[in-house]
Design a protein around this motif. Structure first.
Motif, short mmCIF file in Angstrom:
data_model
loop_
_atom_site.label_atom_id
_atom_site.label_comp_id
_atom_site.label_asym_id
_atom_site.label_seq_id
_atom_site.Cartn_x
_atom_site.Cartn_y
_atom_site.Cartn_z
N ARG A 174 31.64 -33.29 -65.76
CA ARG A 174 32.24 -34.62 -65.80
C ARG A 174 31.89 -35.28 -67.12
O ARG A 174 30.78 -35.08 -67.65
CB ARG A 174 31.71 -35.47 -64.65
CG ARG A 174 32.13 -34.94 -63.30
CD ARG A 174 31.80 -35.90 -62.18
NE ARG A 174 30.57 -36.63 -62.40
CZ ARG A 174 29.66 -36.85 -61.48
NH1 ARG A 174 29.83 -36.39 -60.27
NH2 ARG A 174 28.58 -37.53 -61.75
N PRO A 175 32.78 -36.09 -67.66
CA PRO A 175 32.46 -36.79 -68.91
C PRO A 175 31.25 -37.68 -68.74
O PRO A 175 31.06 -38.30 -67.70
CB PRO A 175 33.71 -37.63 -69.18
CG PRO A 175 34.79 -37.02 -68.37
CD PRO A 175 34.13 -36.39 -67.17
N TRP B 13 29.70 -33.88 -72.00
CA TRP B 13 29.90 -33.62 -70.57
C TRP B 13 28.57 -33.48 -69.85
O TRP B 13 27.61 -32.99 -70.40
CB TRP B 13 30.69 -32.33 -70.38
CG TRP B 13 32.06 -32.38 -70.95
CD1 TRP B 13 32.41 -32.13 -72.24
CD2 TRP B 13 33.25 -32.73 -70.27
NE1 TRP B 13 33.76 -32.30 -72.39
CE2 TRP B 13 34.30 -32.66 -71.19
CE3 TRP B 13 33.53 -33.09 -68.95
CZ2 TRP B 13 35.62 -32.94 -70.85
CZ3 TRP B 13 34.85 -33.35 -68.61
CH2 TRP B 13 35.86 -33.29 -69.56
N TYR C 84 26.92 -31.41 -66.82
CA TYR C 84 27.15 -30.24 -65.99
C TYR C 84 25.80 -29.77 -65.47
O TYR C 84 24.91 -29.44 -66.24
CB TYR C 84 27.84 -29.13 -66.78
CG TYR C 84 28.03 -27.86 -65.99
CD1 TYR C 84 28.65 -27.88 -64.74
CD2 TYR C 84 27.57 -26.65 -66.47
CE1 TYR C 84 28.81 -26.72 -64.01
CE2 TYR C 84 27.74 -25.48 -65.75
CZ TYR C 84 28.35 -25.52 -64.52
OH TYR C 84 28.51 -24.37 -63.80
#
Length: 144
Positions: free
Chosen positions: A117-118, A108, A110
């Motif tokens: 978000r992936p 992810w 961040y």
């Protein structure tokens, strides 16, 4: 009808006092609000511990206290983000917690502000004992 704006403002002030460290609004018992606030912080620590079990285990019996001290005065952003922010601010303890954080950071994106978000591009994250590689939305791990 004229009482509704005052009621809404009072409720908003109470929620802010319980969750974000705002002052206790007039008309409320400060001691009881403090008790409720402490209970909410303990509950929040439990929710984050379920999302980040190795992070919490690394702190052992002191997890609830450590997390509550960190979270006091910070509004929640959800268990995933709260745990991630705690780990970045206070650090992780133990290899399992390092691996838990590295696995998440491989999978992810961040930035500490926006929702995680992936990742779309291949990514590698390392810990002393593991390497995590994310490719095509899947995260693979290998012991070093």
């Amino acid at each position: 009808m004229s009482d509704r704006p005052d009621l809404a403002a009072g409720q908003e002030a109470l929620v802010a006092a319980l969750t974000a460290g705002a002052p206790v609004p007039a008309g409320f018992d400060a001691r009881l609000v403090g008790v409720a606030r402490a209970a909410l912080l303990r509950k929040r620590a439990g929710v984050v511990a379920r999302a980040w079990p190795m992070l919490a285990a690394g702190y052992g019996p002191g997890w609830t206290t450590a997390f509550a001290e960190w979270a006091d005065g910070r509004p929640t952003t959800g268990a995933l983000r709260d745990g991630w922010d705690f780990a970045r601010d206070r650090g992780v303890r133990g290899a399992a917690a390092e691996e838990e954080l590295a696995r998440r950071e491989a999978a992810w994106r961040y930035d500490g502000v926006h929702e995680p978000r992936p990742r779309r591009i291949p990514t590698v994250r390392r810990t002393p004992g593991m390497v995590f590689v994310q490719v095509g939305g899947r995260t693979f791990s290998r012991r070093r």
